[in-house]
Structure formats: C-alpha cells, structure tokens
Design a protein around this motif. Structure first.
Motif, PDB file in Angstrom:
ATOM      1  N   MET A 253      51.308  53.176  28.436  1.00 36.65           N
ATOM      2  CA  MET A 253      49.873  53.023  28.328  1.00 36.65           C
ATOM      3  C   MET A 253      49.452  52.510  26.964  1.00 36.65           C
ATOM      4  SD  MET A 253      47.562  53.688  30.591  1.00 36.65           S
ATOM      5  CE  MET A 253      45.810  53.453  30.638  1.00 36.65           C
ATOM      6  N   GLY A 254      50.239  52.881  25.916  1.00 36.19           N
ATOM      7  CA  GLY A 254      49.866  52.511  24.555  1.00 36.19           C
ATOM      8  C   GLY A 254      50.546  51.245  24.082  1.00 36.19           C
ATOM      9  N   SER A 255      51.107  50.469  24.994  1.00 39.93           N
ATOM     10  CA  SER A 255      51.859  49.288  24.574  1.00 39.93           C
ATOM     11  C   SER A 255      51.065  48.028  24.896  1.00 39.93           C
ATOM     12  CB  SER A 255      53.210  49.286  25.298  1.00 39.93           C
ATOM     13  OG  SER A 255      53.739  47.983  25.370  1.00 39.93           O
TER      14      SER A 255
ATOM     15  N   ASP B 259      37.708  52.016  29.582  1.00 38.53           N
ATOM     16  CA  ASP B 259      37.105  50.685  29.683  1.00 38.53           C
ATOM     17  C   ASP B 259      36.198  50.387  28.501  1.00 38.53           C
ATOM     18  OD1 ASP B 259      36.858  50.951  33.287  1.00 38.53           O
ATOM     19  OD2 ASP B 259      38.376  49.990  32.041  1.00 38.53           O
TER      20      ASP B 259
ATOM     21  N   ASP C 197      38.707  42.389  34.114  1.00 35.58           N
ATOM     22  CA  ASP C 197      37.953  42.849  32.934  1.00 35.58           C
ATOM     23  C   ASP C 197      38.267  42.045  31.691  1.00 35.58           C
ATOM     24  OD1 ASP C 197      39.982  45.862  32.331  1.00 35.58           O
ATOM     25  OD2 ASP C 197      40.469  43.732  32.272  1.00 35.58           O
TER      26      ASP C 197
ATOM     27  N   MET D 243      41.584  60.972  36.380  1.00 38.50           N
ATOM     28  CA  MET D 243      41.904  59.599  35.977  1.00 38.50           C
ATOM     29  C   MET D 243      43.247  59.213  36.586  1.00 38.50           C
ATOM     30  SD  MET D 243      40.474  59.370  32.181  1.00 38.50           S
ATOM     31  CE  MET D 243      41.688  60.231  31.247  1.00 38.50           C
TER      32      MET D 243
ATOM     33  N   THR E 281      33.227  53.593  34.860  1.00 38.90           N
ATOM     34  CA  THR E 281      34.436  53.286  35.630  1.00 38.90           C
ATOM     35  C   THR E 281      35.630  54.073  35.087  1.00 38.90           C
ATOM     36  OG1 THR E 281      34.640  51.364  34.201  1.00 38.90           O
ATOM     37  CG2 THR E 281      33.783  51.005  36.424  1.00 38.90           C
ATOM     38  N   ASN E 282      35.768  54.158  33.816  1.00 37.16           N
ATOM     39  CA  ASN E 282      36.764  55.005  33.172  1.00 37.16           C
ATOM     40  C   ASN E 282      36.575  54.904  31.673  1.00 37.16           C
ATOM     41  OD1 ASN E 282      39.598  55.454  31.829  1.00 37.16           O
ATOM     42  ND2 ASN E 282      39.605  56.470  33.801  1.00 37.16           N
TER      43      ASN E 282
ATOM     44  N   HIS F 129      46.852  60.738  36.418  1.00 38.46           N
ATOM     45  CA  HIS F 129      47.087  61.976  37.135  1.00 38.46           C
ATOM     46  C   HIS F 129      48.446  61.893  37.818  1.00 38.46           C
ATOM     47  CE1 HIS F 129      45.124  65.642  38.373  1.00 38.46           C
ATOM     48  NE2 HIS F 129      45.656  65.513  39.566  1.00 38.46           N
TER      49      HIS F 129
ATOM     50  N   ARG G 236      45.758  50.273  33.957  1.00 35.19           N
ATOM     51  CA  ARG G 236      44.374  50.694  33.740  1.00 35.19           C
ATOM     52  C   ARG G 236      44.260  52.122  34.242  1.00 35.19           C
ATOM     53  NH1 ARG G 236      44.722  46.405  31.855  1.00 35.19           N
ATOM     54  NH2 ARG G 236      43.281  44.647  31.912  1.00 35.19           N
ATOM     55  N   LEU G 237      43.183  52.799  33.832  1.00 35.54           N
ATOM     56  CA  LEU G 237      42.885  54.109  34.403  1.00 35.54           C
ATOM     57  C   LEU G 237      41.617  53.997  35.219  1.00 35.54           C
ATOM     58  CD1 LEU G 237      43.654  56.494  31.425  1.00 35.54           C
ATOM     59  CD2 LEU G 237      44.904  56.307  33.564  1.00 35.54           C
ATOM     60  N   VAL G 238      41.642  54.628  36.382  1.00 32.40           N
ATOM     61  CA  VAL G 238      40.509  54.546  37.304  1.00 32.40           C
ATOM     62  C   VAL G 238      40.031  55.954  37.618  1.00 32.40           C
ATOM     63  CG1 VAL G 238      39.830  53.804  39.611  1.00 32.40           C
ATOM     64  CG2 VAL G 238      41.506  52.483  38.317  1.00 32.40           C
ATOM     65  N   ASN G 239      38.728  56.170  37.699  1.00 31.75           N
ATOM     66  CA  ASN G 239      38.224  57.501  38.056  1.00 31.75           C
ATOM     67  C   ASN G 239      38.183  57.664  39.564  1.00 31.75           C
ATOM     68  OD1 ASN G 239      37.835  58.073  35.401  1.00 31.75           O
ATOM     69  ND2 ASN G 239      35.621  57.814  35.423  1.00 31.75           N
TER      70      ASN G 239
ATOM     71  N   ARG H   5      40.685  41.724  29.876  1.00 30.01           N
ATOM     72  CA  ARG H   5      41.461  42.309  28.787  1.00 30.01           C
ATOM     73  C   ARG H   5      42.802  41.622  28.765  1.00 30.01           C
ATOM     74  NH1 ARG H   5      42.231  48.689  28.738  1.00 30.01           N
ATOM     75  NH2 ARG H   5      40.401  48.729  30.049  1.00 30.01           N
TER      76      ARG H   5
ATOM     77  N   SER I   9      50.630  50.279  18.347  1.00 33.08           N
ATOM     78  CA  SER I   9      51.255  49.467  19.387  1.00 33.08           C
ATOM     79  C   SER I   9      50.216  48.809  20.271  1.00 33.08           C
ATOM     80  CB  SER I   9      52.165  50.346  20.227  1.00 33.08           C
ATOM     81  OG  SER I   9      51.431  51.442  20.701  1.00 33.08           O
ATOM     82  N   ILE I  10      48.919  49.016  19.931  1.00 31.47           N
ATOM     83  CA  ILE I  10      47.895  48.411  20.778  1.00 31.47           C
ATOM     84  C   ILE I  10      47.170  47.282  20.051  1.00 31.47           C
ATOM     85  CG2 ILE I  10      45.942  48.811  22.246  1.00 31.47           C
ATOM     86  CD1 ILE I  10      46.502  51.725  22.270  1.00 31.47           C
TER      87      ILE I  10
ATOM     88  N   THR J  82      35.945  50.906  42.772  1.00 32.84           N
ATOM     89  CA  THR J  82      35.312  50.076  41.748  1.00 32.84           C
ATOM     90  C   THR J  82      35.968  50.280  40.395  1.00 32.84           C
ATOM     91  OG1 THR J  82      33.267  50.594  42.871  1.00 32.84           O
ATOM     92  CG2 THR J  82      33.083  49.385  40.803  1.00 32.84           C
ATOM     93  N   THR J  83      36.309  49.170  39.718  1.00 36.51           N
ATOM     94  CA  THR J  83      36.762  49.271  38.337  1.00 36.51           C
ATOM     95  C   THR J  83      35.847  48.395  37.505  1.00 36.51           C
ATOM     96  OG1 THR J  83      38.230  47.370  38.475  1.00 36.51           O
ATOM     97  CG2 THR J  83      39.156  49.515  39.050  1.00 36.51           C
ATOM     98  N   ARG J  84      36.057  48.380  36.209  1.00 34.28           N
ATOM     99  CA  ARG J  84      35.246  47.529  35.344  1.00 34.28           C
ATOM    100  C   ARG J  84      35.494  46.082  35.777  1.00 34.28           C
ATOM    101  NH1 ARG J  84      33.814  47.793  29.977  1.00 34.28           N
ATOM    102  NH2 ARG J  84      32.691  49.669  30.575  1.00 34.28           N
TER     103      ARG J  84
END
Lengths: 395, 381, 231
Positions: A73-75, B64, A207, A121, B60-61, A349, A107-110, A209, B157-158, A173-175
């Motif tokens: 996730m942090g890469s 984001d 998004d 998440m 959304t999260n 999760h 990505r993380l989604v709710n 990104r 790392s980001i 739905t996501t961003r």
C-alpha cells in the motif's frame, strides 16, 4: 521390576478411588479446560490470519515494491520502472512470449458489512492483463472476468459473503468512477478473497493518480529468484525491494501475529497460574483424604518413588482430560468461525477463519500437562515424605 | 462483628486449601480487572473524546483525499471556530523498519485545535519561519535522539521529491508533549507548504480536515452543513465527530468487547467450580463442628448465615486484592493509552461478580449446613 | 411437686430408609433440681436418645418433655435452638472443640449468642476456665492440650452461660483412668458446690458411682431404678 510394579499397584489404587473424589477432581479438569480453551481460541486467530495471508504467497512468485516500502500500500513505482521490471530475466513467459507479470495498483474502498452495517475499508486491486497466468489459483466461480478499459470489477468469495452490494450487477462508487460487479472469484482461501479486483489502468484512469504499487511476477522456477533479484538490483535506474511473495506476506503478518501471541500467552499464563493453584488444591486434598491409606502403604514397604509417581500420574491424567476438553471446546465453538479485521497485516479489511490446527491442540495439551505436573508435584512429594507414624494416628 | 472468630475458624480449618482458593480468586480477578479495564477504558476514552472536534474525510475513502482549497470554505461555515488538516506523509528513518508516521499540516491551527498538546510558543513561531521545519513529540525525539537544530533525512516510499529522490530533509525546530493524548497520536509534523512545493505529485491534497467547533451541542448540525457544501461535487465529504471516528476504527479492528467478555466469562466459570468445591469440602469436613454449634443453640438460620458470610469473606477479600493489583498496572499503560485509569465501573462490576461468586458457591454448602440434623451429625451419620 | 425435668410417656421412633425403628417405648421419668443422674444401659437401649430429648436436641414422636415448666416438645426448631442456648450445657465424648480457636475462644462461643458486652463475655470465660482449673492454658489451641484438658475446656464451655442443666454424653469415654477420675471429680464438684443439675449417659460403672442416682434403660424402657446417696 519391583518399582514399576509398585508404581502400577499404587496408581491403580489411586485411580480406582477417583470416583469418590469426583468433586475435587472436577476442579482440575474444569480449571485446565478453561485455560486451554482460551489459549487455543486466541491463538486460533493468529493461526487463521497467517494461513490466509501465506496462502496468497506462492513459491514461484515474486513481489517487487519501491525501495523502502513497508507494504504494498505504501509503495509507488513509476511507469518507467515498471517497464524495466516486467522485462527482467527470470520471469516465466507464456506461449506467446509475454512476461507473466501483473503490474498492480491499490485503492481502499468504503464498504458496509452485511448484518450490522459496520463500515470497513476494503482493498480494490487493479491488476495487469496477465493476472490469471500470474495467479493460476484465481478462478472465476460466478459471472465472468472484467473487460479492460471498462468500469467492471470482480469480487472475492469472502468479500461477497461479508459485504453488502457484492452481487452480480451491483454497483460500487469510488473517487471518479462507478463500478459494476460482473463476477466472483476464489483464490485458494487466501487474503485475495477479501479483495475487489479490476483492471489497473482503468483504476488509475478513474482518479488520475499516477504510479503503481507493485509488480507481481511468476518466476521460471523458484530457483530463478536470485537471477531476477540480481538483475533488478544491478540496474541503476531502479530502486526496488524484491521478495518472494510468501516471505513478503509472512513479514506483513509478523507484527499482528506477535501482538496476538502476546495477548494469548499473557492471558493464558495468568489463567494457568490460577489453574495451578486449583490443581494444588485438588491434589493436596486428594492426598490428605487418603493419608491413612498412604501411610499404611508406606508402612507396608511401598517406596517413596511409587507414591510420588502415582500422585503425579493422577494429576497428569486429570490435566490431560481437562486439556482435551478445552481444546475440543475451542475447536467446537471457534474453528472455522469467520472474522474480519483491519489489523490483519494488510491495509484493507482482511477476512479469515479462526483455525484450531493440530499444532495448536498439541500446544494446549502440553500446557495442560505442565500445569498438572506442577500442581501435582508438591502434594506428591508430601505424600512421599509424610511421617508414617503421624499419619497412622491422624483422625 | 462478634462472630468473626467463628468465621475465621471456618475459613482457616485447612490453611492450604483456603490459601490456594484465595490465590485462584486473586488471579481470576486480576485478569478480569486488566481485560475488562482495558475494554471499558477503550469505551471511556472513545466517549470522552472531544465532541467539539470534527473530522472531515473524503466520502469514497479517506485515502482519496480532499482539495486543500476546501479549508477556507469549511472555516466559513457557521459554528466553526478553527480548521486544520493532516496529509499522511509516511516516512521512515534510515530504514523501512523504522517507520515514522509523519503528517504535513498547518501547525498553528493544529495546536490551536488540540489544546492538550503542550508546546512552547517560540517553537510554533520557528515552524512558521522555517519552510523545512518539523515539530516532533518528545517521546519520538528521545527515541532517535533528535535535538533542536538537527537536520534529519526521512525516506519515503510514496512521495517522490521534485529532485527525483526518495529522501526529504527536515530541520528540527521544536518538540511538543502529546502524552495526554496517548501513544497513537501523530508525533511528527512538517509544513504543508513545504510538502506542496517539493512533492512531485499529490500536491494540494489533504487526507483529514480537523475542525474545532464553538458549541459541542451543534456537532451534528455543523457536520451536516459541511457535507452539504460539497455534496454532488467530485470530492464529496463525510464529517463526523472524533468520537464517532474512533469508534468506527475500533470496531473495524474486531469485536474486542466479545473477546474480553468471552475470556472473562470462561475464567469466572472455571473459578466458580473451584470456589464451590472448596466451600462444599469445608462444610462437609465441619459437619461435626456445625452440629456442635447447633447444639449450643445456634439456630439453623444463623448457621446458614455463618457459611455464607465465610464464603463472602473469602471471595470479597481475594477479589479486592486481584482488582487492586490490576489497578496498579494501569498507570504502566500510559504510554499506549494516554491518561488511563481503571474505570470505576470495572471496580463496581468486580464487586458485583465477587458477591455473585460468593453466593453461588456458598449457597449449597450453607443450605446443607442449615439442614443438618444435630443428632445424625453428632452420631456421625 | 415440680421436678426440673419431667418425661411423660415419651416415645421416639426413626425412619431408616423404609424401616421404622422404635427406640423409646413410653418412658416416664423425673429429675429434681440439683440431682446428678446417670443414665445407663446396653448399646441401643435408647439412653443417648433420652439424653437428646432432655437436652432439646431432638423431639419426641409422642409424649411430653417438660423442663422448668416449659413443654419443649412443643417448641419449633428456631425457638428450641434459642432455648438450648439459654438452658443447656452439653459435654461430648470427643470434646468437639473448634480446632482453630484457642481454649478461651472456644469457651466464649455460647456467649456469642447473648447480648453481653465483650468485656463481660471475657470475664465470664475467665471465671469458667478458673473453675475447671485451666486459666493458665487459655491461649492454647486444642491440639496443644491433652485429652483431659480438652474435656475440661469443654466443661468450661458448657457452664459459661450458666445453664439450668448440664448434659453429658459419655464424658469419660475417651479418657484414661486418671483423667476420667479428674473429670468426674470436677463434675461432682460442680454438682455439689454450684448446685448444677447433671444428666449423664455412661457405660462406665465407675463414672456412674459419682452420680447421686442411676437409671437403667433396656430396649427403650426404664428397667431398674437405683438410688444412691453419696455421703
């Protein structure tokens, strides 16, 4: 041998009189059952979590992250870097000569849990077009695979069972986008089954990104790892960390595993101390109830060793029964119990089953026996050291 | 209490047995105090979180992010006193095994919102003057031996630096004390302006807006107003109180309540057997003595009471000891939970459980004592 | 003439499982105040049962038991316990002292049922222990005393509340000859100088000699009566 026969005889006498001491004996059994049940149940969380995570790691797969990343996730890997990685030697190629590598983004989604509607998440993983070749254990069990460049996702088996809105045709739905669920997949019970999967470029496009999280690649063989790693480290344009996938997941679960173990052993340890006192109580009482009998036997010539061992055997037997009951209870109530947590060593999760493994059961029974041994030791010694004359006079 | 000698006599008939039983009870209630204390502690901490602070995240999260331009718009909402923000930086020091949870922020507003943070005003001023400045909490600074004026490189790392590297250099301009807020509170802050300038991407985005409101009673109203501002935009918001956010996060970790209650339940259940057995044994052994008391004129009811009070004395004393021991462990947890004391409710629960334990384990033996037939008992039947 | 204790046509039977066992078949007796009575008879004759009825430990199946004008056969269990506390001092064959308490704490137990203040209770315990000659052993536990000494503590306990009647069940049964003599002398002294009425069940003819009257029971009925006057 005389000693063995003595031990056998006395032990049998002890055990035959056990029914008279049912009340006190129940104390050891129940006390130890409690300790083992709690210990095994809590550790089952760790075992289950680990199992789910390491299932995701295959022997012949590698994961490449940006150097210094604590987790996927942090890469953040740029497009150029990713291109270099995918072309590196050591990666298996398919019939058409394409690298079996999946460039992935996260990505993380709710989402909301079925039942109480708790918001959690969940990981949305964008994958490359080779994903099914890279992950042969991934199988579509309902619906179909998503099409690229379209906002379609497939959901993992566990995700479908736990979250709302996961049926074919439902929308998330996501961003920047709305996605339609077109399929459900299974993945050998691994952590991926808690995820939603879509096409990486489509996810990034939604998004805007840039960058990717990781490259997952399938090696020609497990032994090709070093070749692959060296190729990447020697490339000055790349600053990456390369690990075998299994090791990566083991590392991810280290912390939470440790935390659970600490809790299990501290709580279990405290309970065990309580159980030891209970056991001491029971065995002392067992010995003092039969003072006259023991003294008579000693007067008749039965040795101290026989006395000690017979008491220990009784304590061990009761402890073993308690341990078995405790393990059985843990298994009955919690084995296969599905739980989810955000603290599971991955960012989203993680859904997993509590697993009461054979190893855990063994651990539980060993604890039980140790408790029984300690609880029986002092009374046993007392039985052996009792001044015979005094005991014969005891009313 | 003139019957004390009798109760004492009953308890200490078999020293070893009484001591072991008491120790078991102490251990059980120690565990109860610790587990239930932590469990209730979480609940208390969460409930006590300031209701005059709101958190705004992307609907959304949270990962984001929200545009930084929202800051002035949120500040203008009626009922809002102050607005600050956090952008998650996620660095590490020297090696990815030393993660530093760092956040870019607007420090002046931040320290205005979190009044429990203790900092010297000159540090805040230095932070405003120094673009590359960082404020670090005392614990973290001590851990890595960072001092005022040090230049520290953090790897990440980001976020790639505009110069293409992974490394960001910061100057330590001040430290602060966040111990009242517990070990989980972010302890490393950089200026959002520096981040925005130096980052190759991700500029202009924040992850959390922290909003201080004038009147806690208006929390729901203000939240709704804020969310209404951005509804149907590309970056919709979700605003909630700190307490609600914390509860949500806690819930996601797991059903801690259930786990604690299950363990405590198992412990007390097994304890019940031990105590009940001890009382039963004790009464059985003292059949003769109890008969003598009856002979001397102690009524059936008195004998029943004696046994129950014995059970109570045993349980109450040992339970109190166990809970007291647990209470002494709590200050030790301060580094993790912040200002954390054994919640009073746990002591009350413990007392209730001790009473229940005493009564349940003592009742059958007490009844047995009550029903003793003097003649039969004296004759040994 | 009102005797202290009167039994009129007292019968007593127990149910043991499915069987009904009749222990007393209509006993009539009277005990005067100040008497020292020995109840004797073979095993199963009902002497202990008779003792229990007089002491209010049990109630008759039929007939009347009257002590100091009170029909104790009519009292409910709670009232009977109360009555015992105020009227009876009991001495057992096996002493039955509470093992964890000291001698003086043991002697104090009957007084816990009264409303006396602590200092008053202590005073009476002292007197009782002095009477039996064990004031110097007040702080000893039963396991630190010989059999004879334990029985004396038991006697002190029996008299500390100044009961109407002293009831003894084989008081010398567990003692050697010398200790037995000491105990009987003590009982005799209590009877003579303190005027205590004593009813004693015993096997031992030598113990019976200290009494002023002997009654014999056989198969639940009074047999011969022997009156002995001690010079």
């Amino acid at each position: 041998m005389k000693t063995f026969r003595q031990i056998g005889a006395v032990t049998l006498m002890n055990l035959r009189s056990l029914p008279q001491r049912l009340g006190t004996s129940a104390v050891i059994v129940i006390g130890i059952a409690g300790v083992v049940a709690v210990l095994v149940s809590v550790l089952a969380m760790s075992t289950g979590m680990l199992k789910t995570l390491t299932q995701a790691g295959a022997e012949d797969r590698v994961i490449v992250l940006r150097n210094g990343s604590a987790s996927e996730m942090g890469s953040n890997l740029g497009r150029d870097a990713v291109r270099l990685i995918v072309d590196a030697p050591g990666i298996k190629r398919d019939a058409e000569g394409r690298s079996l590598a999946s460039v992935e983004t996260l990505r993380l989604v709710n989402l909301f849990k079925q039942g109480d509607g708790t918001e959690v998440m969940v990981t949305l993983r964008g994958v490359g077009p080779q994903v099914l070749g890279v992950r042969p254990e991934m199988k579509i069990i309902e619906g179909r695979m998503f099409r690229p460049a379209v906002n379609e996702i497939i959901v993992g088996k566990a995700a479908k069972a736990q979250f709302r809105n996961m049926n074919l045709g439902d929308q998330i739905t996501t961003r920047g986008a709305t996605w339609t669920v077109v399929g459900v997949f299974s993945s050998d019970g691994s952590s991926h089954e808690s995820e939603l999967i879509a096409d990486a470029e489509t996810v990034n496009g939604a998004d805007q990104r840039g960058g990717f999280a990781s490259v997952i690649a399938r090696l020609e063989s497990p032994q090709a790892f070093q070749k692959f790693k060296d190729a990447l480290s020697s490339n000055p344009a790349l600053a990456v960390d390369v690990s075998r996938e299994r090791e990566y997941y083991e590392r991810q679960s280290e912390t939470i595993s440790k935390v659970i173990s600490v809790v299990a052993y501290v709580v279990g340890g405290i309970m065990a101390i309580g159980a030891i006192f209970g056991a001491l109580n029971t065995m002392y009482s067992a010995v003092s109830e039969r003072l006259r009998e023991i003294a008579t036997l000693r007067a008749l010539g039965f040795g101290a060793t026989a006395m000690v061992i017979s008491v220990l055997v009784e304590a061990l037997l009761l402890a073993f029964i308690g341990g078995a009951i405790g393990a059985a209870l843990a298994w009955l109530f919690f084995n296969g119990h599905v739980v989810g947590t955000t603290a599971g060593g991955v960012s989203g999760h993680l859904i997993f089953e509590l697993t009461v493994s054979a190893q855990l059961i063994t651990t539980g029974i060993v604890w039980a026996c140790v408790i029984g041994l300690i609880g029986g030791l002092f009374p046993a010694v007392r039985a052996a050291r009792l001044p015979v004359v005094e005991a014969l006079r005891a009313v | 209490m003139k019957y004390l000698p009798l109760i004492w006599a009953g308890l200490w008939r078999k020293k070893a047995r009484t001591i072991f039983t008491m120790l078991s009870i102490v251990v059980a209630f120690l565990l109860f105090g610790l587990l239930q204390g932590i469990n209730q502690g979480f609940n208390t901490v969460v409930q006590n979180l300031d209701v005059d602070r709101l958190y705004v995240t992307a609907k959304t999260n949270l990962t984001d992010g929200l545009p930084i331009a929202y800051a002035s718009r949120i500040k203008a909402v009626p009922g809002v006193r102050q607005v600050s923000y956090w952008t998650y930086f996620a660095g590490y020091y020297q090696d990815s095994r030393n993660p530093i949870p760092a956040f870019a922020t607007d420090p002046v507003a931040l320290f205005d919102i979190y009044k429990d943070l203790k900092i010297k005003p000159e540090y805040l001023q230095a932070m405003q003057r120094t673009r590359t400045g960082v404020l670090i909490n005392e614990q973290l600074a001590a851990k890595y031996r960072w001092k005022l004026g040090d230049r520290i490189p953090l790897g990440t790392s980001i976020w790639t630096n505009k110069d293409g590297s992974n490394t960001w250099n910061f100057d330590v301009v001040g430290t602060f004390d966040s111990s009242d807020l517990g070990g989980g509170f972010p302890g490393f802050y950089l200026n959002q302006s520096y981040f925005d300038e130096a980052a190759a991407f991700g500029r202009g985005t924040v992850h959390y807006y922290i909003v201080a409101i004038d009147d806690p009673a208006q929390a729901t109203a203000v939240s709704q107003r804020i969310d209404a501002l951005f509804v149907n935009s590309a970056n919709e918001t979700r605003t909630q109180t700190e307490s609600a956010l914390a509860q949500m996060q806690l819930k996601q970790i797991g059903d801690i309540n259930f786990i604690v209650n299950a363990i405590v339940g198992a412990v007390l259940f097994t304890l019940l057997f031990l105590t009940a057995n001890t009382m039963m044994q004790s009464v059985r052994e003292r059949t003769g003595e109890l008969a003598v008391l009856k002979t001397l004129g102690f009524s059936d009811g008195k004998v029943l009471s004696l046994v129950l009070i014995e059970s109570l004395a045993l349980c109450a004393f040992a339970a109190a000891t166990g809970i007291a021991l647990a209470a002494t462990a709590f200050p030790l947890l301060k580094p993790i939970f912040g200002n954390f004391q054994m919640p009073g409710i746990v002591v009350a629960m413990g007392a209730g459980l001790a009473l229940l334990l005493a009564f349940i384990s003592g009742f059958a033996p007490a009844w047995r004592a009550r029903q003793l037939n003097i003649v039969d008992a004296l004759a040994g039947r | 003439m009102s005797a202290l204790v009167t039994l009129r046509n007292v019968t007593k039977s127990y149910t043991r499982g499915k069987q009904k066992v009749e222990v007393l078949h209509g006993v009539d007796l009277q005990i005067e105040s100040g008497e020292f009575l020995a109840l004797m008879g073979p095993s199963g004759s009902g002497k202990t049962t008779t003792l229990n009825l007089i002491a209010g430990l049990d109630q008759p199946t039929g007939g009347e038991v009257e002590v100091s004008g009170n029909r104790i056969d009519r009292l409910a269990r709670g009232a009977l316990a109360d009555w015992r506390a105020r009227n009876i001092g009991f001495i057992f064959q096996f002493y039955n002292l509470l093992p964890v308490l000291t001698a003086e704490a043991n002697v104090e137990v009957p007084l816990l049922l009264t409303n006396l203040s602590r200092s008053e209770r202590r005073r009476r315990v002292q007197i009782a222990l002095q009477l039996v000659g064990l004031a110097d052993r007040a702080k000893h536990k039963p396991n630190e005393l010989s059999g004879g000494q334990q029985q004396r503590v038991a006697i002190a306990r029996a008299i500390v509340a100044d009961p109407t009647l002293l009831v003894c069940d084989e008081p010398t049964g567990d003692l050697d000859r010398q200790n037995a003599e000491e105990i009987m002398n003590l009982l005799k002294a209590l009877n003579r100088t303190q005027g205590k009425t004593i009813v004693m069940v015993t096997h031992d003819p030598r113990a019976a000699e200290y009494a002023s009257r002997e009654l014999h029971l056989d198969k639940g009925k009074l047999a011969k009566e022997e009156v002995r006057h001690v010079a």
